[in-house]
Each structure stands twice: as structure tokens, then as C-alpha cells.
Design an enzyme around this catalytic site. Structure first.
Site, short mmCIF file in Angstrom:
data_model
loop_
_atom_site.label_atom_id
_atom_site.label_comp_id
_atom_site.label_asym_id
_atom_site.label_seq_id
_atom_site.Cartn_x
_atom_site.Cartn_y
_atom_site.Cartn_z
N MET A 156 0.85 -1.19 0.00
CA MET A 156 0.00 0.00 0.00
C MET A 156 0.89 1.25 0.00
O MET A 156 0.44 2.34 0.32
CB MET A 156 -0.94 0.00 1.20
N HIS A 183 9.12 1.39 3.34
CA HIS A 183 10.11 1.39 4.42
C HIS A 183 10.96 0.15 4.24
O HIS A 183 10.76 -0.63 3.29
CB HIS A 183 9.40 1.42 5.77
N HIS A 215 9.27 -3.17 3.26
CA HIS A 215 8.92 -3.32 1.85
C HIS A 215 10.18 -3.58 1.01
O HIS A 215 10.18 -4.43 0.13
CB HIS A 215 8.28 -2.03 1.30
N GLN A 267 -10.25 -2.54 2.75
CA GLN A 267 -9.72 -3.22 3.94
C GLN A 267 -9.66 -2.29 5.16
O GLN A 267 -9.17 -2.68 6.20
CB GLN A 267 -8.37 -3.87 3.66
N GLY A 273 5.23 -9.80 4.45
CA GLY A 273 6.02 -9.66 5.68
C GLY A 273 5.40 -10.42 6.84
O GLY A 273 4.17 -10.52 6.96
N LYS A 299 5.42 -9.43 9.81
CA LYS A 299 4.84 -8.53 10.82
C LYS A 299 3.31 -8.71 10.84
O LYS A 299 2.70 -8.72 11.88
CB LYS A 299 5.18 -7.07 10.53
N GLN A 345 -2.34 -11.96 8.61
CA GLN A 345 -2.56 -11.75 7.16
C GLN A 345 -1.83 -12.83 6.35
O GLN A 345 -2.38 -13.42 5.41
CB GLN A 345 -2.06 -10.36 6.78
N SER A 405 6.90 0.18 10.01
CA SER A 405 5.53 0.21 9.49
C SER A 405 5.32 1.57 8.85
O SER A 405 5.86 2.58 9.33
CB SER A 405 4.55 0.03 10.65
N SER A 406 4.50 1.60 7.79
CA SER A 406 4.20 2.88 7.15
C SER A 406 3.51 3.81 8.14
O SER A 406 3.61 5.03 8.05
CB SER A 406 3.28 2.68 5.94
#
Ligand code: PAF
Length: 281
Positions: A30, A34, A37, A61, A147, A149, A153, A185-186
Site C-alpha cells: 500500500m 520502508h 517493503h 480493507q 512480511g 509482521k 494476514q 511500518s508505514s
């Protein structure tokens, strides 16, 4: 690096590349890249002939009171970063093309989507699975990179891939952390300086739990209390959940043995952070 916006163009190009025998790696994102990604991109570039990064802030989402509007976006910066990693194509479809007015389909995985983040974000995983299915069908990658993290998901996507027979290898990639332990994280850019200072307490609590387990603690209740106490020492946190689960079915465990996932979510003001550690005991 090419930027492609059209779904049809992307799909035809991917089909042509596949037909000519080239392997395709997909990194679904998305945006607001960082180190997390970039590590997925590097792995894909290493393992495939062509790497395609999709960049789409997927509205379905996000819940109605979630952070879709303030989700960080910077296409120019992202293009530079992806290009530096050797990405071949950045696929940036529009919302209108992904979800035209008459869009009626959704993809759901049962049970394992109902707990953890699924419990506090109803509909979130349906949104993720629907967009990931679309990306898989448009790009038809050989491998797709996600990922660890987002542990839930990852598990949910693996389940969908198995259940729906997508001929795609899902490649998990390790969590990337800042020097102070905060998982990258973004969303971290939306933390105020005070919140940013408090944020590493999440990982510190997980690391302390790991230490206790390695010393021999097997009681999941004790470990859960320890993590909660550590996090609650920091008054800025609003703890959403701490769970100790078996890693395959995400069922809560009372005794720590086998493959274990310790997952948590907490809010710092508007920003929702998640983190986890995996252990084999
Ligand atoms: O993990 C994310 O960034 C998103 O959930 C994903 C997989 C790109 C789907 O929108």
C-alpha cells in the site's frame, strides 16, 4: 522501472512475460515504502526474472472509522526507492478501475479471520483477500512476498492460496525493526515524537516474554500477564490484545510448547500498531 496504471495492460504484459518463460515475483503493497517493503523487493529481485510491486491503498480493507484518509502516500518517493532496488514494474491501479460501480465479489476465509485483528477490524481480511486475489489474477506471479509482521494476514493468505488453488508460492519475509526494536511500518510516521518514544515498549515486552520462556516458563497466562504489565507501564498505550497462539490454527494455548505465535496490537492515539514474535519450544 515502468509505472503501469491500466489493469488490462498489466495483465497482458504479465501473461506475455510468463509465456516467454520468465519468472514473476509480486510484492503487494500500500506504498510509503520502508525497510520492510524494500527487503521484500530485494528478495523478489534475487529470486525472479521480473519483480512487480503493486501500490494500491485498498479502501475496502479499512473500516469506516479507520485511517484510510491519513494513510501516508508519496508516489514520487516510492518510485525512487523501488527503482533503486531493481524493481521492474510498479503497478498502480486506480480505485475506480479496481472497484468499478458494479463490483459485487468478495473473498473470505473462515474462522482464522475472526480473531486477533479480525475481531477488532470486522471486514478487514475480506478486503485484503479480495484485493490480493485480484492482484494474483492480474499479475499471475510465480511467487508473492509478504512480511511476517502481519502474521495473521500471512496465514490467511496462505490458506486462501491453498483453498483456491492459486499456483503461487507465498514467500514469508522476516520483520524489519528500527534500532530501538520498533517494527517498521508505514504508520510509524503518524506517531507524534512522544508516541514514537513510547512505541518500542511493544517489542521490549515481547523480548522480555521470550527471555522468560527461554528460562523455562511454560504457562501462557503468566507470559500474557507479563506482556500486559510491561505495556501498561506506558500510559500512552491503549492495549487492544495480547494473544499466545499455536502458529498454524491461531488457537489460544495454555501451555507454551511447539510452534507458538505471540501477537499483540495496541493504539498510540490514532495509530494502531501490531507486532509479534514466533517461537519453537
Ligand atoms: O500488507 C499490506 O500492505 C496490505 O494488506 C496488502 C497485502 C498490500 C493488501 O492491500
Amino acid at each position: 522501472m515502468r509505472i503501469i496504471k491500466s489493469i488490462n495492460y498489466m495483465q497482458n504484459m504479465a501473461l506475455t512475460q510468463r509465456a516467454s518463460g520468465r519468472s514473476i515475483g509480486l510484492v503487494p503493497t500500500m506504498g510509503y515504502f520502508h525497510e520492510g517493503h524494500l527487503s521484500l523487493m530485494r528478495k523478489s529481485v534475487e529470486e525472479n526474472d521480473i519483480t512487480i510491486v503493486s501500490l494500491f491503498v485498498n479502501p475496502i480493507q479499512f473500516g469506516p472509522s479507520e485511517d484510510f484518509d491519513i494513510y501516508p502516500r508519496d508516489l514520487e518517493r516510492d518510485q525512487k526507492l523501488a527503482s533503486r532496488e531493481g524493481v521492474d514494474i510498479m503497478f498502480c491501479p486506480t480505485e475506480q478501475d479496481m472497484y468499478p460501480e458494479d463490483f459485487k465479489t468478495s473473498v473470505n476465509v473462515e474462522k482464522i479471520t475472526e480473531k486477533l485483528c479480525g475481531a477488532s477490524r470486522p471486514g478487514h481480511f475480506t478486503g485484503v483477500l479480495t484485493v490480493v486475489s485480484k492482484l494474483f489474477n492480474i499479475i499471475q506471479p510465480h511467487r508473492a512476498y509478504f512480511g511476517e509482521k502481519d502474521a495473521q494476514q500471512l496465514l490467511v493468505i496462505k490458506q486462501m492460496v491453498r483453498d483456491l488453488n492459486f499456483p503461487i508460492q507465498v514467500v514469508p519475509c522476516p520483520i524489519q525493526r528500527e534500532e530501538d526494536g520498533l517494527a517498521v511500518s508505514s504508520r510509524n510516521v503518524n506517531l507524534t515524537p512522544e508516541q514514537r518514544e513510547a512505541a518500542p515498549a511493544l517489542y521490549k515486552a515481547l523480548a522480555k516474554a521470550k527471555e522468560e520462556i527461554e528460562k523455562g516458563e511454560k504457562n501462557a497466562g503468566e507470559i500474557k500477564n507479563l506482556i500486559e504489565e510491561e505495556i501498561n507501564k506506558e500510559p500512552l498505550f491503549e492495549l487492544e490484545y495480547v494473544e499466545i497462539l499455536d502458529k498454524t490454527e491461531l488457537e489460544k494455548v495454555s501451555t507454551i510448547e511447539g510452534k507458538i505465535l505471540i501477537a499483540l496490537a495496541a493504539r498510540l492515539g490514532e495509530v494502531r500498531l501490531i507486532d509479534n514474535i514466533s517461537l519453537e519450544v
